[in-house]
Enzyme design. Structure first.
Site, short mmCIF file in Angstrom:
data_model
loop_
_atom_site.label_atom_id
_atom_site.label_comp_id
_atom_site.label_asym_id
_atom_site.label_seq_id
_atom_site.Cartn_x
_atom_site.Cartn_y
_atom_site.Cartn_z
N ASP A 278 -11.41 2.78 3.89
CA ASP A 278 -11.78 1.38 3.67
C ASP A 278 -13.30 1.23 3.50
OD1 ASP A 278 -9.82 -0.49 3.35
OD2 ASP A 278 -9.48 -0.81 5.50
N GLN B 48 -4.91 -2.13 9.41
CA GLN B 48 -4.70 -3.40 8.71
C GLN B 48 -5.31 -4.54 9.52
OE1 GLN B 48 -3.22 -3.78 5.64
NE2 GLN B 48 -3.78 -5.93 5.77
N LYS C 48 0.84 -1.20 0.00
CA LYS C 48 0.00 0.00 0.00
C LYS C 48 0.87 1.24 0.00
CE LYS C 48 -3.85 -2.43 1.98
NZ LYS C 48 -4.49 -2.97 3.18
#
Ligand code: NDP
Length: 366
Positions: free
Chosen positions: A193, A170, A126
């Site tokens: 997200d 994460q 990422k």
């Protein structure tokens, strides 16, 4: 568990899912943890084996990508890698325009708790993806035994930090942490997200707009758009109902005026339902589950599944396959995403896109 391996007509063993087995370039956060081509469903269009097709795009209408035909068949390959690259190029241009105009660079903060190698790889990927488009990345690594409070403190810091426009925790978190409570602490305005219940709730409600849409389902819809595939009025079946893929994918398709059915592990005779679909999105995690006789001729297939299966011929000892038996789907569908190279690359592209949109919104930059 042994599944028929439709690519070699032999059997292949499904390796119980272990993200650390996946190649380091699998950039997705998989498992627990986002002049148009004239397709008229349900009839497949006959195009030359390799033709150049103009693809729908909001910002670069002249963009062109190559469409290849699936193995020995009528289906087109929906090339997620090529589309993701287009999107990253568009993001790079927008990031630079924003920096030149108002001196702001979008920023994405990632919090990693624990020492899972696979999670570290995803975070690394990422970060690399951010760098490649000019987005600034911030990273916090905390030990496995960190307290929930420590994680919350970092989230609170990033919530307040004006140079951070997206926050990503994460997953999975260590088992002593309540994932929901941690995710809920992320400001809805920086929830790139799209997992915050308020964003999902808004996605589900008519007349309400989520600030962010989860990256993988957003990537699926983006692929359909960019290939000029009409969704309105079509019958769509989503296989899988997880919070991160299946459920939001169904909500998105509904917003696009498709008529939706959701198939899950308790659905009897799922193939009777999928056979009626003009569009199938499969997000299950079962290799080669969707066979030729599950698919209506001319349907479009978006395969989200990423499943490692044993492969003695591969140097790694395994290869990745989707939920859909690709070779069989190519015989009957009009278009299909490969695994790898379909939805996977789109997930990270959508994360970058969400971060850019967030920065634009927070700085009122059009
Ligand atoms: P989950 O395990 O959270 O959900 C799987 C869903 O599939 C559940 O809703 C389950 O039903 C359903 N299901 C399981 N078995 C069957 C079956 N035999 N028939 C019908 N439905 C079934 O997985 P995720 O949604 O997180 O991920 C799904 C797949 O997508 C995985 O392979 C994952 O690796 C991949 N993935 C890929 C990403 C990418 O970027 N390409 C990103 C995220 C995931 P029930 O609800 O009844 O249990």
């Amino acid at each position: 568990m042994v599944f028929s391996d439709c690519s070699s007509a032999t059997t292949a063993r499904f390796l119980p899912f272990n993200r650390s087995r996946l190649p380091a370039d699998s950039a997705v956060n998989i498992g627990r943890v986002v002049g148009p081509l004239q397709w008229r469903l349900p009839n497949p269009v006959s195009l030359q084996a390799r033709s150049t097709l103009a693809v729908h795009s909001w910002s670069s209408p002249s963009l062109v990508i190559n469409a290849t035909m699936g193995t020995g068949t009528s289906a087109k390959v929906i090339d997620g890698k090529a589309v993701a690259k287009q999107i990253r190029d568009e993001i790079t241009a927008e990031v630079s325009r924003m920096k030149d105009a108002i001196g702001i660079v979008p920023g994405l903060a990632v919090i990693l708790v624990g020492d899972r190698k696979d999670s570290a790889t995803y975070v690394h990927n990422k970060k690399k993806a951010c760098e490649s488009v000019g987005i600034k990345s911030f990273e916090v690594r905390l030990p496995e035994d960190s307290s929930k409070q420590e994680v919350h403190n970092h989230i609170a810091g990033f919530n307040e930090d004006p140079s951070v426009h997206g926050i990503l925790v994460q997953l999975p978190l260590p088992s002593h942490m309540n994932e929901q409570s941690v995710l809920n602490a992320v400001s809805i305005e920086k929830d790139v997200d799209g997992f915050h219940p308020l964003n999902i709730g808004r996605l589900a409600m008519r007349g309400r707009e989520p600030l962010f849409v989860p990256c993988t389902p957003k990537g699926c819809i983006e692929l359909l758009h960019r290939y000029g595939i009409n969704i309105k009025g079509k019958r769509a079946v989503v296989i899988g109902r997880s919070n991160i893929v299946g459920m939001p994918a169904a909500l998105l398709l509904q917003r696009e005026d498709a008529t939706i059915s959701i198939v899950h592990s308790r659905t009897p005779n799922p193939e009777d339902i999928t056979r009626q679909a003009d569009i199938i999105i499969s997000a299950v995690g079962q290799p080669n589950m969707v066979r030729e006789n599950w698919i209506k001729p001319g349907a479009v297939i978006i395969d989200v599944g990423i499943n490692p299966v044993e492969d003695a011929k591969s140097p790694r000892g395994y290869r990745l396959v989707g939920d859909v038996c690709y070779e069989e789907a190519c015989k009957v569908a009009s278009a299909v995403t490969p695994v790898p190279g379909g939805v996977g690359p789109m997930t990270i592209a959508m994360l970058l896109s969400n971060t850019l949109s967030s920065a634009k919104r927070l700085h009122n930059f059009k």
